[in-house]
Design an enzyme around this catalytic site. Structure first.
Site, mmCIF file in Angstrom:
data_model
loop_
_atom_site.group_PDB
_atom_site.id
_atom_site.type_symbol
_atom_site.label_atom_id
_atom_site.label_comp_id
_atom_site.label_asym_id
_atom_site.label_seq_id
_atom_site.Cartn_x
_atom_site.Cartn_y
_atom_site.Cartn_z
ATOM 1 N N LYS A 184 0.845 -1.200 0.000
ATOM 2 C CA LYS A 184 0.000 0.000 0.000
ATOM 3 C C LYS A 184 0.876 1.245 0.000
ATOM 4 O O LYS A 184 1.571 1.522 0.977
ATOM 5 C CB LYS A 184 -0.920 0.045 1.226
ATOM 6 C CG LYS A 184 -1.978 1.170 1.090
ATOM 7 C CD LYS A 184 -2.553 1.618 2.409
ATOM 8 C CE LYS A 184 -1.771 2.742 3.042
ATOM 9 N NZ LYS A 184 -1.891 4.042 2.342
ATOM 10 N N GLY A 236 6.905 4.634 8.612
ATOM 11 C CA GLY A 236 6.008 5.764 8.814
ATOM 12 C C GLY A 236 6.094 6.293 10.231
ATOM 13 O O GLY A 236 7.133 6.165 10.883
ATOM 14 N N SER A 237 5.016 6.850 10.709
ATOM 15 C CA SER A 237 5.028 7.523 12.003
ATOM 16 C C SER A 237 5.062 6.526 13.151
ATOM 17 O O SER A 237 4.574 5.398 13.042
ATOM 18 C CB SER A 237 3.805 8.426 12.143
ATOM 19 O OG SER A 237 2.634 7.654 12.329
ATOM 20 N N THR A 238 5.603 6.974 14.276
ATOM 21 C CA THR A 238 5.657 6.133 15.471
ATOM 22 C C THR A 238 4.253 5.803 15.972
ATOM 23 O O THR A 238 3.999 4.677 16.421
ATOM 24 C CB THR A 238 6.464 6.842 16.571
ATOM 25 O OG1 THR A 238 7.816 6.992 16.117
ATOM 26 C CG2 THR A 238 6.476 6.046 17.861
ATOM 27 N N GLY A 241 2.941 3.065 13.916
ATOM 28 C CA GLY A 241 3.737 1.881 14.218
ATOM 29 C C GLY A 241 3.270 1.192 15.487
ATOM 30 O O GLY A 241 3.192 -0.043 15.552
ATOM 31 N N GLU A 258 9.936 0.723 10.804
ATOM 32 C CA GLU A 258 10.932 1.797 10.714
ATOM 33 C C GLU A 258 10.150 3.090 10.876
ATOM 34 O O GLU A 258 9.389 3.481 10.008
ATOM 35 C CB GLU A 258 11.655 1.723 9.366
ATOM 36 C CG GLU A 258 12.945 2.534 9.319
ATOM 37 C CD GLU A 258 12.706 3.925 8.772
ATOM 38 O OE1 GLU A 258 12.590 4.862 9.603
ATOM 39 O OE2 GLU A 258 12.635 4.087 7.555
ATOM 40 N N CYS A 292 13.069 10.596 7.879
ATOM 41 C CA CYS A 292 12.991 10.065 9.248
ATOM 42 C C CYS A 292 14.334 10.129 9.964
ATOM 43 O O CYS A 292 14.385 10.283 11.183
ATOM 44 C CB CYS A 292 12.468 8.634 9.228
ATOM 45 S SG CYS A 292 13.352 7.553 8.080
ATOM 46 N N GLU A 389 9.321 15.138 16.458
ATOM 47 C CA GLU A 389 9.749 15.104 15.058
ATOM 48 C C GLU A 389 8.917 16.106 14.260
ATOM 49 O O GLU A 389 7.705 15.946 14.113
ATOM 50 C CB GLU A 389 9.579 13.696 14.491
ATOM 51 C CG GLU A 389 10.106 13.538 13.084
ATOM 52 C CD GLU A 389 9.965 12.133 12.563
ATOM 53 O OE1 GLU A 389 10.852 11.680 11.817
ATOM 54 O OE2 GLU A 389 8.970 11.461 12.888
#
Length: 478
Positions: A184, A236-238, A241, A258, A292, A389
């Site tokens: 995706k 992507g974003s934490t 995740g 990651e 990132c 971030e």
């Protein structure tokens, strides 16, 4: 008097890429409409121009794609590694042949400067396929035992900052190890993944081995939760995740994440200032800071702070912001209106908390999403901009006096993805690097990538490694 060296635009031609008015999902080797007929538009962030209308995958489409990948897995995994390698080599060569077209496409859909997509993204994309093609018939020698087996169907979700490169990071090792893929792409940058689907057909890749499902977060969530997916890979974003980790908890799915970063770029008093400045600029303003592993925290030794900042501000004043298709552009567009709003909000918060803002003087285009290169001084570790971030062209500057203080400040973060060290002393590089809790540490450079090198983080930057021999493990039953 006008300078004889006045800047002149050098635009890349849009004619090299032919974008269709609409695209379907890529399932089982064919482009198809979404089951519920939903579509969305992808917009060029530099002009706000609608580039194309894209089919939006739903839960039924995810199920179709996973079933197609499962059917294809039996024959694909049974192929000798040397045969799988031929497909990967063919894909790599086609990417090289179509690199100019793909670079222009990526710039239009993502907003990053053409010189970055042309000189960084596309060469690395091809290199990853070449590299993992070389591993396909050597898996017995990868250090994971004799005859390691693939996992099955890999569900992969990638971000918008490096759309085609993140695709390569995930698809190349998956195919080399005998897995099939449902991927995706991000909703703001689906085009290069759909062009890659065409490359798969051009390379004669068997149907169902690679499936591409554009869509929003609910599409990714359905893919991650699908019971017949054996492996989940996410960049992507934490926050997302953590949600994925909760979803796969208690299942037998293998997962690599990651996630975010807040990389420290440490400059010691013996560093070559001009070289360090170039590294700082590359570390945080490459891809508009939407990286990132960006060096978004500059830790500079107190005795050289003034000299370094004067040089850095002069350098930032020379950066050219504007049309990403102009080969002279250094700073392109922010990827989306949503991301621009987040950057603006965090910068305003930095000012409200007392940090001192400096922004390079430049004219912002009227259309599109833009943010001028910015740095903050008088920053403490308590400031939001030093902790969160930003994912934009914003640098926070902190100072230190001793190496131990530099290490302590660098490690004082919930993230642990990247770091940089600038010094002439090799012994100091090794001593400091060994104490930094970061997945990758660059010495006297920044943002250097190679398919042979593993990449990943600690703490809230995720777990698992992509790239290199280590990147094979995530797709093997070891």
């Amino acid at each position: 008097m006008t300078s004889p060296f006045e800047y002149a635009p050098a635009p890349e031609s849009r004619a090299v890429v032919d974008i269709a008015p609409n695209y379907g999902l890529f399932i089982d080797g064919e482009f198809t409409d979404a089951a519920d007929g939903k579509v969305f538009k992808t917009v060029s962030p530099s002009t706000e121009e609608v580039l194309s209308e894209i089919a939006q995958a739903g839960e039924a489409d995810v199920d179709r794609a996973v079933k197609a990948a499962r059917r294809a897995f039996e024959k694909w995994s049974a192929l000798p590694g040397s045969e799988r390698a031929k497909y990967l080599f063919r894909i790599a060569r086609i990417i090289q042949e179509r690199s100019r077209e793909l670079a222009v496409l990526e710039t239009l859909d993502n907003g990053k400067p053409i010189k970055e997509t042309r000189d960084a993204d596309l060469p690395l994309v091809a290199a990853h396929f070449f590299y993992y093609a070389g591993w396909a018939d050597k898996l017995d020698h990868a250090g994971y035992g004799a005859d390691p087996r693939p996992l099955g169907v890999a569900g992969q979700v990638i971000p918008w900052n490096f759309p085609l490169l993140m695709l390569a990071w995930k698809i190349a090792p998956a195919l080399a190890t005998g897995n099939t893929v449902v991927l995706k792409p991000a909703e703001t940058t689906p085009l290069s993944a759909l062009f890659f689907a065409d490359i798969c057909r051009q390379a004669g890749l068997p149907k169902g081995v690679v499936n591409i499902l554009p869509g929003y977060g609910d599409t990714g969530a359905a893919l991650v939760a699908h019971p017949d997916v054996n492996k989940v890979a996410f960049t992507g974003s934490t926050a997302v995740g953590k949600q994925i980790a909760r979803t796969v908890a208690g299942t037998d799915k293998k997962v690599t994440l990651e996630l975010g970063g807040k990389g420290a770029n440490i400059v010691f008093d013996d560093a070559p200032i001009d070289q360090a400045v170039e590294g700082i600029v590359n570390g945080i303003f490459f891809n508009q800071g939407q990286v990132c592993c960006a060096g978004s925290r500059l830790l500079v030794q107190e005795s050289i702070q003034d000299e370094l900042l004067d040089s850095l501000k002069r350098r930032l004043s020379t950066l050219r912001l504007g049309d990403p298709l102009d080969k002279n552009t250094d700073i392109g567009a922010i990827n989306s209106e949503e991301q621009l709003s987040r950057i603006t909000s965090l910068v305003e918060r930095g000012e409200a908390e007392g940090a001192e803002r400096w922004t390079a003087a430049c004219d912002l285009p009227e259309a599109g999403y833009w943010f001028a290169p910015t740095l903050f001084t008088n920053v403490t570790q308590a400031h939001t901009i030093a902790r969160d971030e930003v994912f934009g062209p914003v640098l926070s500057v902190l100072t230190f006096r001793t190496p131990d203080e530099a290490v302590a400040k660098a490690n004082n973060s919930q993230y642990g993805l990247s770091a940089g060290i600038w010094t002439e002393k090799g012994s100091r590089i090794l001593a400091v690097a060994n104490k930094l809790r970061a997945g990758v540490v660059w010495a006297n450079t920044f943002n250097k990538f190679d398919p042979t090198s593993p990449f990943g983080g600690y703490k809230e930057s995720g777990f698992g490694r992509e790239g290199g021999r280590h990147g094979l493990e995530a797709y093997l039953d070891v």
